[in-house]
Design a protein around this motif. Sequence first.
Motif, PDB file in Angstrom:
ATOM      1  N   LEU A 177       0.840  -1.187   0.000  1.00 60.64           N
ATOM      2  CA  LEU A 177       0.000   0.000   0.000  1.00 60.64           C
ATOM      3  C   LEU A 177       0.879   1.241   0.000  1.00 60.64           C
ATOM      4  N   PHE A 178       0.441   2.278  -0.721  1.00 60.59           N
ATOM      5  CA  PHE A 178       1.218   3.504  -0.820  1.00 60.59           C
ATOM      6  C   PHE A 178       0.307   4.702  -0.611  1.00 60.59           C
ATOM      7  N   TYR A 179       0.682   5.548   0.336  1.00 63.88           N
ATOM      8  CA  TYR A 179      -0.050   6.794   0.581  1.00 63.88           C
ATOM      9  C   TYR A 179       0.922   7.957   0.453  1.00 63.88           C
ATOM     10  N   LEU A 180       0.521   8.994  -0.287  1.00 66.94           N
ATOM     11  CA  LEU A 180       1.345  10.182  -0.463  1.00 66.94           C
ATOM     12  C   LEU A 180       0.554  11.400  -0.017  1.00 66.94           C
ATOM     13  N   SER A 181       1.095  12.107   0.949  1.00 66.85           N
ATOM     14  CA  SER A 181       0.540  13.387   1.362  1.00 66.85           C
ATOM     15  C   SER A 181       1.313  14.462   0.618  1.00 66.85           C
ATOM     16  N   HIS A 182       0.609  15.246  -0.180  1.00 66.71           N
ATOM     17  CA  HIS A 182       1.268  16.289  -0.960  1.00 66.71           C
ATOM     18  C   HIS A 182       1.692  17.473  -0.101  1.00 66.71           C
ATOM     19  N   GLY A 183       1.155  17.575   1.108  1.00 61.16           N
ATOM     20  CA  GLY A 183       1.533  18.651   2.010  1.00 61.16           C
ATOM     21  C   GLY A 183       0.955  19.997   1.633  1.00 61.16           C
ATOM     22  N   ILE A 184      -0.025  20.010   0.752  1.00 60.85           N
ATOM     23  CA  ILE A 184      -0.616  21.270   0.318  1.00 60.85           C
ATOM     24  C   ILE A 184      -1.527  21.838   1.416  1.00 60.85           C
ATOM     25  N   ARG A 185      -2.210  20.969   2.122  1.00 62.67           N
ATOM     26  CA  ARG A 185      -3.060  21.414   3.228  1.00 62.67           C
ATOM     27  C   ARG A 185      -2.806  20.513   4.421  1.00 62.67           C
ATOM     28  N   SER A 186      -3.133  21.010   5.583  1.00 62.10           N
ATOM     29  CA  SER A 186      -2.897  20.252   6.808  1.00 62.10           C
ATOM     30  C   SER A 186      -4.092  19.346   7.098  1.00 62.10           C
ATOM     31  N   ILE A 187      -3.837  18.067   7.108  1.00 55.89           N
ATOM     32  CA  ILE A 187      -4.886  17.096   7.416  1.00 55.89           C
ATOM     33  C   ILE A 187      -4.338  16.059   8.402  1.00 55.89           C
ATOM     34  N   ASP A 188      -3.712  16.568   9.443  1.00 64.18           N
ATOM     35  CA  ASP A 188      -3.022  15.706  10.401  1.00 64.18           C
ATOM     36  C   ASP A 188      -3.935  14.645  11.011  1.00 64.18           C
ATOM     37  N   THR A 189      -5.155  15.010  11.416  1.00 65.22           N
ATOM     38  CA  THR A 189      -6.065  14.043  12.036  1.00 65.22           C
ATOM     39  C   THR A 189      -6.425  12.939  11.050  1.00 65.22           C
ATOM     40  N   GLU A 190      -6.752  13.325   9.807  1.00 64.56           N
ATOM     41  CA  GLU A 190      -7.089  12.336   8.779  1.00 64.56           C
ATOM     42  C   GLU A 190      -5.898  11.417   8.506  1.00 64.56           C
ATOM     43  N   GLU A 191      -4.707  12.002   8.453  1.00 64.71           N
ATOM     44  CA  GLU A 191      -3.521  11.201   8.156  1.00 64.71           C
ATOM     45  C   GLU A 191      -3.195  10.232   9.281  1.00 64.71           C
ATOM     46  N   LYS A 192      -3.483  10.595  10.512  1.00 65.43           N
ATOM     47  CA  LYS A 192      -3.287   9.656  11.625  1.00 65.43           C
ATOM     48  C   LYS A 192      -4.220   8.463  11.464  1.00 65.43           C
TER      49      LYS A 192
END
Length: 107
Positions: A66-81
Amino acid sequence: MILEIPTTITKIFETVLARMGNNLPQQWAENKTEFLIAYSGGKDSSILVLFFKYLKDTYNIQSPTLFYLSHGIRSIDTEEKEILQFLKSTGFPYHFVKKKFQNFLLN
């Protein structure tokens, strides 16, 4: 590990396999076919991960990566956790990549 897949979803997976050709998972298992799943955290990629869990449990195919990439354009810390927790819960190998924010995007 992901909880047990409900019977209703299992029946849908079997219908999908019947349309694809029932011997396809056996060929994947025999050939040790490797899969990479781009995981976004959305419903489509989540059901795809469940489908591959079903294939692994039922037909003994290789574990997908599985591969997940956060582009870092917006802050979505809770979702990413939550996404990271889900990736860990699958028992599949995964890559969780956070791209650093690009300053030039602010201009």
